[in-house]
Scaffold this motif. Structure first.
Motif, short mmCIF file in Angstrom:
data_model
loop_
_atom_site.label_atom_id
_atom_site.label_comp_id
_atom_site.label_asym_id
_atom_site.label_seq_id
_atom_site.Cartn_x
_atom_site.Cartn_y
_atom_site.Cartn_z
N SER A 1 0.84 -1.19 0.00
CA SER A 1 0.00 0.00 0.00
C SER A 1 0.88 1.24 0.00
CB SER A 1 -0.90 0.00 1.24
OG SER A 1 -1.63 -1.21 1.33
N ALA A 2 0.34 2.35 -0.52
CA ALA A 2 1.09 3.60 -0.53
C ALA A 2 1.39 4.05 0.89
CB ALA A 2 0.30 4.68 -1.27
N ASN A 3 2.54 4.68 1.07
CA ASN A 3 2.97 5.22 2.36
C ASN A 3 3.06 4.13 3.44
OD1 ASN A 3 2.92 7.94 1.31
ND2 ASN A 3 0.68 7.85 1.47
N SER A 4 3.59 2.98 3.06
CA SER A 4 3.78 1.89 4.02
C SER A 4 5.27 1.57 4.12
CB SER A 4 2.99 0.65 3.61
OG SER A 4 3.42 0.18 2.34
N GLU A 5 5.61 0.59 4.94
CA GLU A 5 7.02 0.23 5.15
C GLU A 5 7.25 -1.23 4.84
OE1 GLU A 5 8.46 1.20 9.01
OE2 GLU A 5 8.96 3.27 8.45
N VAL A 6 8.46 -1.51 4.38
CA VAL A 6 8.93 -2.87 4.17
C VAL A 6 10.02 -3.13 5.20
CG1 VAL A 6 10.04 -4.49 2.59
CG2 VAL A 6 8.38 -2.82 1.71
N ALA A 7 9.83 -4.17 6.01
CA ALA A 7 10.78 -4.51 7.07
C ALA A 7 11.73 -5.59 6.59
CB ALA A 7 10.05 -4.95 8.32
N ILE A 8 13.02 -5.41 6.87
CA ILE A 8 14.04 -6.39 6.50
C ILE A 8 14.87 -6.69 7.74
CG2 ILE A 8 15.98 -6.92 5.00
CD1 ILE A 8 14.88 -4.94 2.99
#
Length: 320
Positions: free
Chosen positions: A221-228
């Motif tokens: 989704s827009a304005n979201s984060e991907v965690a690594i």
């Protein structure tokens, strides 16, 4: 012989005392036994040297087989068929190799103009236009990159160098490459320290991470984060997790997302889906000893996990 004997029994009255049925049954049984013996003898010997059908036998070898006329004819016909099929197979291999070489050359030719276009983008003054052009350039670059690695997939063993590398530089490099796309969608990254070192091929690992990251950005989704982040499993193997907060993958699609050209229900709603990214990533990972697992819930996002081989698994892999 049976017909002749039956005619003689009918014409010669001196044979009336002999049972014609007894003679017929005796000869029929004898013929059946003889036929079965010859059948197993002929076919059995053919089966013994069917393993030599990959090439023509020389005359000395053929004569040593002591073939009967039936076996000689059968062997020659099978030999001709195998020879013809081998010729067709070799021709198909040559054509496939030529096509692969031409495709590889075409991909390398396309990369030149792509590099030039990327340099020219820096001279576009309008920021909004430049961001859009950078995004489209990135999409084109990823497609060409997929095609390049798909062409190399069959010969990955020849272009494979497993060594100890750090995860952080690999992940950061791929994140920077996706910068234009991330800025447009407002996607951010929450990246842990990633202190672990793993045994793998750095170039192919970059390709795997690139495919998973591009999917995470595409469906987030827009304005979201991907965690690594990373952790160790109970066996001590390093696990690299990439978690997005996107639309997720339906449970019925999960068993098939690594199949070639499979886009699933989500892919049918997006014209950008080719079904090749995860297929290539999975096959590359399998060849260098990495296992990919996926957990996903519709509406909550997906978690992709890369498990790197242990030292003993690495030794087995390099010993193939």
């Amino acid at each position: 012989m049976m017909i002749l004997l039956n005619v003689l029994f009918s014409l010669d009255v001196g044979l009336n005392s002999v049972s014609i049925w007894y003679v017929n049954v005796s000869m029929l049984v004898s013929f059946i036994l003889f036929f079965l013996w010859r059948f197993f003898l002929e076919v059995g010997k053919l089966n013994d040297f069917l393993g030599n059908m990959d090439s023509h036998l020389d005359e000395a070898h053929r004569s040593s087989l002591s073939l009967s006329p039936f076996q000689e004819v059968s062997f020659r016909k099978m030999e001709d068929v195998f020879h013809e099929k081998n010729m067709e197979l070799n021709q198909a291999k040559v054509q496939l190799q030529e096509y692969s070489d031409e495709l590889l050359a075409w991909v390398h030719e396309v990369k030149g103009p792509l590099t030039t276009i990327n340099l020219m983008l820096d001279h576009v003054e309008d920021l909004s236009t430049r961001r859009k052009l950078e995004k489209e350039w990135l999409r084109l670059h990823l497609l060409v990159d997929q095609q390049l690695h798909q062409t190399r997939l069959t010969s990955i063993e020849k272009d494979n160098y497993l060594t100890e590398i750090e995860l952080k530089p690999v992940v950061n490099k791929e994140i920077r490459a996706m910068q234009a796309w991330c800025i447009e969608k407002g996607i951010g990254f929450e990246v842990d320290e990633l202190p672990e070192k793993v045994m793998t091929d750095g170039k192919w690992l970059s390709f795997i991470v690139r495919q998973i990251l591009s999917n995470a950005i595409k469906y987030s989704s827009a304005n979201s984060e991907v965690a690594i982040f990373t952790e160790l499993d109970p066996t001590g193997a390093t696990l690299l997790h990439i978690k997005d907060v996107g639309i997720g993958i339906p449970s019925e699609d999960l068993p098939r997302i690594f199949q070639k050209s499979y886009t699933g229900n989500v892919g049918r709603e997006s014209s950008q889906s080719t079904g090749m990214g995860l297929y290539l990533a999975y096959n590359v990972a399998k060849k260098i000893g990495i296992r990919i697992n996926v957990q996903s819930t519709v509406g909550e996002g997906s978690l992709f996990t890369l498990r790197f081989p242990l030292q003993n698994e690495y030794v087995k892999l390099t010993g193939r």
